[in-house]
Design an enzyme around this catalytic site. Sequence first.
Site, PDB file in Angstrom:
ATOM      1  N   ARG A  79       0.856  -1.185   0.000  1.00 30.43           N
ATOM      2  CA  ARG A  79       0.000   0.000   0.000  1.00 30.43           C
ATOM      3  C   ARG A  79       0.894   1.236   0.000  1.00 30.43           C
ATOM      4  O   ARG A  79       1.710   1.412   0.916  1.00 30.43           O
ATOM      5  CB  ARG A  79      -0.898   0.009   1.249  1.00 30.43           C
ATOM      6  N   HIS A 124      -2.750  10.995   0.903  1.00 33.22           N
ATOM      7  CA  HIS A 124      -2.164  10.771   2.228  1.00 33.22           C
ATOM      8  C   HIS A 124      -1.447  12.061   2.624  1.00 33.22           C
ATOM      9  O   HIS A 124      -0.244  12.094   2.832  1.00 33.22           O
ATOM     10  CB  HIS A 124      -1.237   9.555   2.191  1.00 33.22           C
ATOM     11  N   GLU A 176      -7.183   8.495   6.540  1.00 26.29           N
ATOM     12  CA  GLU A 176      -7.455   9.155   7.821  1.00 26.29           C
ATOM     13  C   GLU A 176      -7.928  10.609   7.680  1.00 26.29           C
ATOM     14  O   GLU A 176      -7.246  11.536   8.133  1.00 26.29           O
ATOM     15  CB  GLU A 176      -6.221   9.107   8.716  1.00 26.29           C
ATOM     16  N   ASN A 178      -7.002   1.842  10.135  1.00 29.14           N
ATOM     17  CA  ASN A 178      -5.680   2.002  10.743  1.00 29.14           C
ATOM     18  C   ASN A 178      -5.866   1.941  12.245  1.00 29.14           C
ATOM     19  O   ASN A 178      -6.538   2.796  12.831  1.00 29.14           O
ATOM     20  CB  ASN A 178      -5.061   3.350  10.357  1.00 29.14           C
ATOM     21  N   TYR A 199      -3.947   1.534  16.017  1.00 28.97           N
ATOM     22  CA  TYR A 199      -2.675   1.577  16.727  1.00 28.97           C
ATOM     23  C   TYR A 199      -2.756   1.302  18.219  1.00 28.97           C
ATOM     24  O   TYR A 199      -1.823   0.788  18.809  1.00 28.97           O
ATOM     25  CB  TYR A 199      -1.996   2.945  16.528  1.00 28.97           C
ATOM     26  N   GLU A 210      -3.201  -0.124   8.168  1.00 30.85           N
ATOM     27  CA  GLU A 210      -2.016   0.246   8.947  1.00 30.85           C
ATOM     28  C   GLU A 210      -2.146  -0.335  10.339  1.00 30.85           C
ATOM     29  O   GLU A 210      -3.220  -0.277  10.952  1.00 30.85           O
ATOM     30  CB  GLU A 210      -1.878   1.772   9.112  1.00 30.85           C
TER      31      GLU A 210
HETATM   32  C1  FCB Z   1      -0.984   7.157  10.782  1.00 33.79           C
HETATM   33  C2  FCB Z   1      -0.577   7.719   9.442  1.00 33.79           C
HETATM   34  C3  FCB Z   1       0.774   7.234   8.969  1.00 33.79           C
HETATM   35  C4  FCB Z   1       1.771   7.196  10.110  1.00 33.79           C
HETATM   36  C5  FCB Z   1       1.215   6.381  11.258  1.00 33.79           C
HETATM   37  C6  FCB Z   1       2.174   6.216  12.413  1.00 33.79           C
HETATM   38  O1  FCB Z   1      -1.862   8.038  11.395  1.00 33.79           O
HETATM   39  O2  FCB Z   1      -1.533   7.396   8.479  1.00 33.79           O
HETATM   40  O3  FCB Z   1       1.196   8.070   7.933  1.00 33.79           O
HETATM   41  O4  FCB Z   1       2.062   8.479  10.504  1.00 33.79           O
HETATM   42  O5  FCB Z   1       0.038   6.983  11.721  1.00 33.79           O
END
Ligand code: FCB
Length: 460
Positions: A78, A122, A167, A300, A302, A362
């Site tokens: 990607r 992006h 995002e 995405n 985290y 992500e």
């Molecule tokens: C996300 C972004 C990516 C990177 C990661 C850590 O929010 O999409 O570009 O910064 O976090």
Amino acid sequence: MTETFDFPAGFVWGAATSSYQIEGAWDEDGKGESIWDRFSHTPGRVRDGDTGDVACDHYHRWAEDVALMQALGLQAYRFSVSWPRILPAGRGAVNPAGLDFYDRLVDGLLDAGIEPFVTLYHWDLPQALQDEGGWPARSTAEAFVEYADVLSRRLGDRVTHWITHNEPAVTAYTAHFHGAHAPGVRDMATALRVAHHLLLSHGWTVELLRRNSPGAEVGITLNVNYSVPASPGAADANLARRHDGMWYRWFLDPLVGHGYPADVVADRVAEGALPPEGLDVVHPGDMAAIAVPIDFMGVNYYRREVFRDRAAAGNLPQVVFEPPQSAPAWTEMGWEIYPEGLYHVLRRLHQEYQMPKLYVTENGCSFSGGAGADGRTNDRRRIDYLAGHFAAAAQAIAHGAPLAGYFVWSLFDNFEWAHGYAQRFGIVWVDFETGERIPKESALWYQRFIFAQSEKEIEK
Ligand code: FCB
């Protein structure tokens, strides 16, 4: 460890990057200036004055990078396209060298047996469009349609997965409310206009991408973390609701035809960021355009975000967002490691939002630490992070979530926005002095993992 994961046949394993974070060549071959060029060149905006001028120099090293991906066994990649490389002024004149670059990259990937997943936006908006008003202006959404058309006419015969935006919440709030990303605006009313135009530009291009790229799947990527209150009390619950509403539901709800969430509209009206009649930039037909059916949603994920209302707890002056002290582990971004959150988020998108198909576009973590004397970069904590999230994803699939693929963030250490090069998310170490790439232990682990998965598939 690999034996415990059960993923369906055809599940796609990949890694992700974005244009500004890796390409460099910021002013080469006819590329126009982007808002991140302008922002990073402005003193005080990015840690240590870092810029993406060179970054991983992927623009020149792309062939070597594709070979590395192939060696690691990646099945999909990607990446995002730099809009000002294609249309230096944002609309109008096309830069053939920009199109040629992505054309070669796509061919290179396909030759290597790697499926390209292309993100259109992006965050590197052409500066020329910013000068004409940027995302707060409806004309930027119109220009996005032109850009999507030019790009997909060229690549549409080979690209099978398109992601309109990455995002949009971060572009809206981090860039236009907190001011921490380009263009560095701090105003909630502006941020909400931005959010609307991002969603609208998405809606306007879905059908066009399908037309120019027959058979391809089109989706959008949202950041969705797992927000929970620290206690069952009403104050904490309200904080979590507000955050979840502003960051996630504000985007999820209109995409599935529910419009902007009423409780969040009420929050913004109460703060004076919106007039009682709501958003002034919504035209008739806009909400229907935004709700055009998509083929998949990219997510995405985290971390977990735990909300504690310290003011309500008594002696503290303000309301804060605060992960619990007992959190078992953190990445160097200060993000809590919480794999179960991915399970909950995938289940939510499946059950509450009935997403037809999901990709984790992500997921990853920032840990520094370079290669030792033996040349190996031991990043055991990253392997643990990934393994934990793979297990959570497998569990969500077992409970019905239509997850079709997973992309590690990131293939390379790269320019981490306002953090510059201080945060390393890569499974491949990059020496930013020499440009050398060294796969970390996590990359070699991932390589073995993907290999083991495909062996299983062959056995099935
Ligand atoms: C996300 C972004 C990516 C990177 C990661 C850590 O929010 O999409 O570009 O910064 O976090």
